[in-house]
Scaffold this active site. Structure first.
Site: not given
Lengths: 606, 185
Positions: A10, A72, A173
């Site tokens: 993740d 990100k 996700e």
């Protein structure tokens, strides 16, 4: 089927985790210090190797200038897509590369792309896994926000490759979180919604679980909406209440950290004191923030997730999906009590808090890795593409070829023909997004379709657009004579431009930008004033008597100030922008009241 | 032309239930999916199954595919029924009004300006929902004739039904798209 070990990662905006399936159970791997969460922060000490995670956080406390967080938010995007605020609030210097890519400036001689920074985090996670498992790892499943575009997915994949990891699968996700939720309920049939509100991104996905088959029905999201935004509005409130004025980048970073602390503390307690000792030389500040004060500040950000949810619910319903049985919350920002309360109020579903908000996505990534390497059986995951894919047609319109929420992998064919005699090729721009005009969507790049020379309309070339299971596009062209398919390169148009010309273009646009800045801010602010003033007048006339007198006075005073500044010469752009903000804030209750009335009136006549 | 009924191992019938399409797709996905199948990864087969489900679960595309397999194309020359014409004349102003509210909502940058449009937006939503209800009823009237289409000696009534369904589907999608656009504002 792949027998080699695959890890699940993740790669989060704020924190990253790595996991694996062992004896049928997914687990998160800890580093040498026993920590499972690795902060997604990279620091670049003046002499020595880059630091990742907690070590980088410590280094960042000494000099925020040489550390990079929340990278990100920038991966796979173009510099020209960034707003002024995004650049200003990044916490580190950002500039444009020659071809409109994004570069992070570390010092005078060093710049890094967001991909390179992400690669450093991924390399660290790979090392944590190898130390914990005592074997080398070369493959990973990596999660990305469901609403990530093709470019953002490709960039993430490239980052993994530079970190020495082959990407076995990109998983969305919220879908990963659903796997973590459903792994011990394989015999059950349920429809679930996963509300994933993380550090920098928000997604909502609706899935059906049927005997081990996890099928995503619809998804919607915003890749620029997360806990970072909650911190930012808290920071802005504190800075304006303390009248701090302009903040330097270091001051901004300090305040942002305090705002985040306050947000976290206020999830537990009713009141929190922000302390800024020796903030400016000898000057110290203190500010007491109550939970209700914070909630009023962050409410507009939380509200933005509502319409996104409604969209995903509406599309699931259009696809014939039944009622949602459970609303599963994941992502650090779902710890905020206001978020949980609002969700229950909006959807009349008690939030399901059974999943660990920080770990569910990584556990899901580990499960998908386990499926791919044969360690988990009888589970299949089927996802959709979040964004419509299309090509540009005449008049700059977008022609959708694969609509959003189509199950992947999928393919769609289009036939192209030559428009004039002897035409050798045709350039097609490929787009992703939901807007009607092509310029409002993501430009993925351009393909060149080759034609056999001939009369107008004689060439017929079939082009196939295929989205693979990672949501990544491949364009194939079929040779009619041999029947073979060839992959067409999707060229990022910006890359091919002559370097010197680009450099000149960039410098010029920066020069112009500074000339125009004040005028641009003024024009924008004035438009907003012109929108607000008449709206205030008619709203007060309509329902003014419903409001307490104090509020009305506040609104009238704010409106008077805006009118005064609109008419003032010379133009004071910054003051007008501020006055607009005050008026906008003062009229929030009025706006909410109007919306309530509109909808209760409408349903009343039903 | 791939026979999509065959892809999912379903009888070549217009009367196939969406629920049987779903369970056939489930079976195909479980057995062919590259993640679990023992054989080499075969994205093409999975893509075909996905396409088959999306075509066969929707009555309009199912009828169209069924006719295509029989070499029949949708008739373009047919006259539009008075009911369809009536619906169209009702739909158009609603869509225009929706566009106008949507574009004003998009331009509004403040909460108050948006709120001033809320009543109009709520109103147009209701009107769209009303029309969507009518469209659904008219679609149902055509799909209820599927058995008759199958039994008929020629394909003229099926082809005519397809023409109607195509209009209705297009309008339904337009209405739904406006509703979703209004949600996001």
């Amino acid at each position: 089927m792949n027998e080699e070990l695959i890890i699940g990662i993740d790669l989060g905006t704020t924190n990253s985790l790595v996991g694996v399936v062992d004896s049928g159970f997914p687990m998160i791997l800890a580093d040498e210090q026993g920590q499972r969460l690795t902060p997604s922060v990279v620091a670049f000490p003046e002499n020595g190797q880059p630091l990742v995670g907690r070590e980088a956080m410590r280094a960042a406390n000494i000099s925020s200038q040489r550390s990079v967080g929340s990278i990100k938010r920038f991966i796979g995007r173009r510099f020209s897509q960034l707003s002024e605020e995004e650049i200003h609030e990044a916490g580190f210097p950002i500039e444009s590369s020659k071809n409109d890519g994004i570069l992070v400036r570390i010092d005078e001689s060093t710049t890094l792309s967001p991909e390179q920074v992400s690669a450093l985090i991924l390399a660290r996670l790979k090392a944590i896994a190898e130390a914990a498992l005592e074997e080398t790892v070369s493959q990973a499943v990596i999660t990305v926000p469901a609403y990530f575009s093709n470019s953002q997915r490709e960039a993430t994949k490239r980052a993994a490759e530079s970190a020495g990891l082959t990407v076995a699968r990109i998983v969305n996700e919220p879908t990963a979180a659903a796997l973590a939720y459903g792994l011990d309920k394989l015999e059950e049939n349920q429809t679930v919604a996963v509300y994933d509100f993380g550090g920098g991104t928000f997604d909502l996905s609706i899935l059906q679980m049927r005997n081990g088959l996890f099928e995503v029905i619809s998804t919607a999201g915003d890749t620029q909406l997360g806990g970072d935004d909650l911190d930012r509005v808290i920071l802005e409130k504190v800075a304006s209440e303390l009248a701090l004025g302009e903040l330097t980048p270091d001051e901004y970073a300090t305040l942002k950290a305090l705002a985040r602390e306050a947000k976290e503390a206020l999830s537990e307690s009713e009141e929190h004191t922000l302390r800024l000792p020796f903030f400016r030389g000898e000057k110290s500040y203190e500010f007491v923030l109550s939970r209700s004060g914070m909630e009023a500040t962050i409410a507009p950000i939380v509200e933005r997730t509502r319409s996104i949810c409604q969209r995903a619910f509406a599309e699931a319903k259009n696809k014939g999906s039944g009622e949602v049985d459970h609303l599963i919350l994941v992502g650090g920002s779902t710890r905020v009590p206001l978020v949980q309360r609002q969700l229950e109020e909006w959807f009349a579903l008690p939030p399901n808090l059974s999943q660990h908000p920080d770990e569910a996505v990584a556990l899901g990534a580990a499960i998908q890795a386990g499926i791919l390497c044969g360690r988990v059986r009888n589970v299949v995951l089927v996802d959709v593409t979040p964004l419509s894919l299309g090509i540009e047609t005449f008049g700059g319109l977008m022609n959708v070829i694969i609509p959003r929420n189509t199950t992947i992998p999928t393919k769609a064919g289009e036939l192209f023909t030559n428009a004039v005699d002897g035409q050798e090729s045709m350039a097609i721009r490929i787009l992703q997004g939901e807007r009607e005009l092509s310029k409002d969507n993501w430009l993925l790049g351009e393909i060149h379709i080759p034609f056999k020379p001939g009369r107008k309309g004689s060439a017929r070339v079939g082009v196939q657009f295929a989205l693979d299971q990672n949501g990544i596009l491949e364009v194939l062209v079929r040779d009619t004579e041999t029947g073979e398919d060839h992959v067409l390169e999707i060229r990022d148009s910006a890359v091919d431009v002559d370097d010197e010309a680009v450099e000149k273009m960039v410098t010029e646009s920066i020069d112009h930008a500074f000339d125009d800045m004040n005028e641009r801010v003024w024009t924008e602010a004035k438009l907003k004033s012109e929108e607000l003033l008449p709206a205030v007048a008619s709203a007060l006339e309509l329902i003014g008597e419903e409001l307490p007198g104090d509020d009305i006075e506040k609104i009238r005073a704010a409106a008077a100030e805006v009118s005064r500044l609109v008419g003032k010469e010379p133009h004071d752009a910054v003051a007008l922008k501020k006055a607009n903000q005050v008026l906008d804030d003062a009229t929030q209750t009025l706006a909410a009241l109007l919306i309530d009335m509109a909808y209760s009136g409408a349903s009343g006549s039903d | 032309m791939t026979n999509l009924f065959d892809v999912l191992d379903l009888p070549q019938s217009l009367l196939v239930e969406p629920s049987s399409v779903d369970s056939a797709w489930d079976r195909a996905t479980r057995s062919q999916h590259p993640d679990v199948s023992e054989s080499e990864r075969d994205d093409a087969a999975v893509s075909d199954a996905n396409q088959a489900r999306s075509v066969l679960s929707d009555p309009t595309s199912r009828l169209e595919h069924w006719l295509t397999l029989r070499g029949v194309e949708a008739r373009r020359d047919q006259s539009i029924s008075p009911e369809l014409m009536d619906l169209f004349t009702k739909l158009n102003p609603v869509l225009t009004d929706a566009d106008s509210v949507i574009s004003r909502l998009q331009k509004a940058s403040t909460a108050l300006a948006k709120a001033m449009l809320a009543k109009e937006a709520a109103n147009v939503q209701l009107r769209i929902q009303e029309i969507l209800g009518k469209i659904m009823a008219m679609k149902l009237a055509v799909t209820e004739r599927f058995e008759e289409f199958e039994k008929a000696g020629d394909y003229s009534s099926a082809s005519e039904g397809l023409g109607q369904l195509k209009f209705l589907k297009k309008w339904e999608q337009q209405g739904q798209a406006k509703l979703i656009a209004l949600l996001g504002l």
